[in-house]
Design an enzyme around this catalytic site. Structure first.
Site, PDB file in Angstrom:
ATOM      1  N   GLY A 168       0.833  -1.199   0.000  1.00  0.00           N
ATOM      2  CA  GLY A 168       0.000   0.000   0.000  1.00  0.00           C
ATOM      3  C   GLY A 168       0.861   1.239   0.000  1.00  0.00           C
ATOM      4  N   GLY A 181       0.439   5.785   0.723  1.00  0.00           N
ATOM      5  CA  GLY A 181      -0.407   6.876   1.174  1.00  0.00           C
ATOM      6  C   GLY A 181       0.362   8.171   1.177  1.00  0.00           C
ATOM      7  N   GLY A 182      -0.165   9.133   1.920  1.00  0.00           N
ATOM      8  CA  GLY A 182       0.437  10.455   1.919  1.00  0.00           C
ATOM      9  C   GLY A 182       1.827  10.489   2.522  1.00  0.00           C
ATOM     10  CG  MET A 183       2.477   9.993   6.500  1.00  0.00           C
ATOM     11  SD  MET A 183       2.250   9.226   8.120  1.00  0.00           S
ATOM     12  CE  MET A 183       3.949   9.039   8.641  1.00  0.00           C
ATOM     13  CG  ASP A 193      -3.329  10.432  12.195  1.00  0.00           C
ATOM     14  OD1 ASP A 193      -4.401  11.039  12.038  1.00  0.00           O
ATOM     15  OD2 ASP A 193      -2.704   9.896  11.270  1.00  0.00           O
TER      16      ASP A 193
END
Length: 528
Positions: free
Chosen positions: A223, A225-227, A344
């Site tokens: 996967g 994502g933004g990070m 978070d």
């Protein structure tokens, strides 16, 4: 003196191992290879069927002879069988690739027979379609180079073989040597097809070497994502899979720069690793690569995150939400006792797993942004570039307003998570970040009982609304306090392990599972 955490470059032996592994492709590339191979033969079926249709259209009375229909029908059936073997056969990946490569030969024979079944010029021939077949197999789904070369040369020889068959049938044909030279392009393409194959397998070796992180080898990307990205990894010495989360250098700027960033990252990762709650994801290792990428090595989970669970199967029953909420409080309660704030908490960072003989077991993830309470001002929710790190749908009002934040910000986020699990919607809807942030600051949320499809008890309503109070002083003061409140809400209908076990037994016997449970339990990894 602060030391910088850097992963050493692979040793010569490791590099040699990587080069030796170039004979096989990484797992993700192998999967793509089978997809391409399957599509190649599905496309082959379509072409042979199109050939049969065109023959029937232009020669409805069989003027071209029945041989074309027989050859085309057999070739189409062979292509379909090859595609089915590649997709469904219970054999190894290598065997499937070998089948797809060898199947090139009978297809080349079919093409060659169609090319030479009737009288053809004996001095020169147009470029044979066999060349296209050889190049496509070599480029789209390559086997080992020597196998591609061997099968390619045999396939290239099918056109001269078909000329010899035509000679036996009494047709005018060139001498054998001239027949071979007439189709020299076939043999040239068979040799050229090895070039992209060698390039692919050499790149595979470089990919394996590039994916090496210390004692771990990256196997498959699961996967992004933004990070950054999450990979399935395997320890070089231990037979243990893990999940490695890579944080890109541009995002790592949130930790500072240079040696201070590495030292800060190390200090906070060690604090996370000190957490021992069974409901907190286990952190095995961490470090900093030579290019400035931070990485975490964590346990690989058998389960799925709450966000995808609700998105696919709808809101959960209140009793199950309480069961999950208490476990989340167990993880965050230990962190709060150690002076750490998660910052978070959201459904995508909470996994529900099957762990041994336990079911519906919660794991709280992504402690990579954890901060000590005495340093957790709202400004730490931003990177140095001013980008929001927290998730707007689950941010506490004091964090949005720029005030000091503490453990009660996590309690607010837990209330938002419970609200989402009950209703299938964020507290202030899904109308964009600005609208959600304004709602957290100014609006009173609608009680979940008015939006949930299932009846929500009044006590559960009050629990969630208490977590969503704008003033931190009006909320439960820690995750432990919230867990005690949830305990008091429990009823005899509360979700328990027996219900979970019954679902798994029903799943294994192919019976219908109760509402609110996933129909399948995929192997997933850490959410971004």
């Amino acid at each position: 003196m602060e030391r910088q955490v850097v992963i050493a470059r692979p040793s010569s032996s490791a590099s040699a191992g990587a080069r030796g592994d170039s004979a096989t492709l990484p797992a993700d590339l192998r999967a793509e290879q089978l997809i391409r191979l399957e599509l190649l033969y599905v496309f082959g079926v379509a072409l042979w069927v199109l050939t049969l249709v065109m023959d029937a259209w232009f020669a409805p009375h069989g003027d071209r002879g029945p041989y074309r229909s027989i050859i085309g029908g057999v070739a189409a059936a062979l292509a379909a069988a090859t595609a089915l073997v590649v997709r469904h056969a219970p054999v190894s990946h290598g065997s499937k690739v070998d089948v797809g490569t060898v199947a090139m030969v009978p297809h080349a024979l079919a093409i060659a027979l169609l090319n030479s079944w009737v009288a053809q010029p004996t001095d020169v021939r147009p470029l044979s379609q066999v060349t296209v077949l050889i190049l496509f197999v070599g480029m789209l789904a390559p086997a080992r180079p020597w196998k591609v070369l061997a099968c390619g040369l045999v396939a290239a020889a099918m056109d001269p073989l078909a000329v010899w068959v035509a000679h036996l049938r009494g047709l005018p044909t060139p001498p054998p040597l001239r027949a071979v030279l007439m189709f020299y392009e076939n043999f040239v393409c068979a040799i050229l097809a090895v070039v992209p194959v060698r390039v692919v397998y050499q790149l595979a070796g470089r990919i394996r070497q590039a994916r090496a992180l210390g004692s771990y080898h990256l196997v498959e990307r699961l996967g992004q994502g933004g990070m950054g990205e999450v990979w399935r990894a395997r320890h070089r010495l231990l037979a243990r899979d893990a999940a490695i989360k890579l944080i890109r250098p541009e995002f790592a700027a949130a930790f500072g720069s240079g040696r201070s960033a590495a030292a800060r990252f190390e200090r906070e990762a060690q604090a996370t690793a000190s957490l021992s709650s069974p409901h907190t994801i286990r952190l095995y290792d961490f470090g900093l690569t030579d290019d400035g990428t931070f990485y975490y090595v964590m346990e690989l989970l058998d389960g799925r995150d709450l966000e995808s669970l609700v998105a696919e199967f709808g809101p959960l029953p209140p009793a199950r939400v309480l069961h999950l909420l208490r476990q989340m409080c167990g993880s965050l309660g230990e962190a709060h006792a150690a002076g750490l704030i998660h910052r978070d908490v959201k459904p995508a960072n909470v996994y529900v797993c099957r762990l041994g003989l336990e079911y519906d077991f919660v794991k709280v993830l992504d402690f990579g942004l954890v901060r000590h309470e005495d340093r957790a001002r709202a400004g730490t929710m931003m990177t140095h570039a001013g980008a929001v790190v927290g998730t707007p749908a689950y941010m506490a009002p004091e964090a949005i307003a720029g005030h000091d934040v503490d453990r009660r910000a996590d309690v607010y986020a837990l209330g938002c998570v419970a609200y989402y699990l009950l209703t299938g919607q964020p507290v202030f809807g899904d109308h964009g970040a600005a609208r959600q942030l304004a709602g957290h600051l100014q609006e009173r949320p609608v009680p979940p009982s008015l939006r949930a499809p299932c009846p929500v008890p009044r006590a559960m309503d009050d629990l969630v609304m208490a977590c969503l109070q704008k003033d931190p002083r009006d909320r439960p003061q820690s995750a432990d306090v919230l867990a005690e409140m949830a305990e008091r809400v429990l009823t005899r209908d509360t979700w328990d392990a027996r219900a979970a076990r019954h679902w798994w037994q029903a799943r294994e016997s192919a019976a219908a599972p109760p509402a609110g449970w996933p129909l399948r339990h995929d192997l997933t990894t850490v959410a971004m």
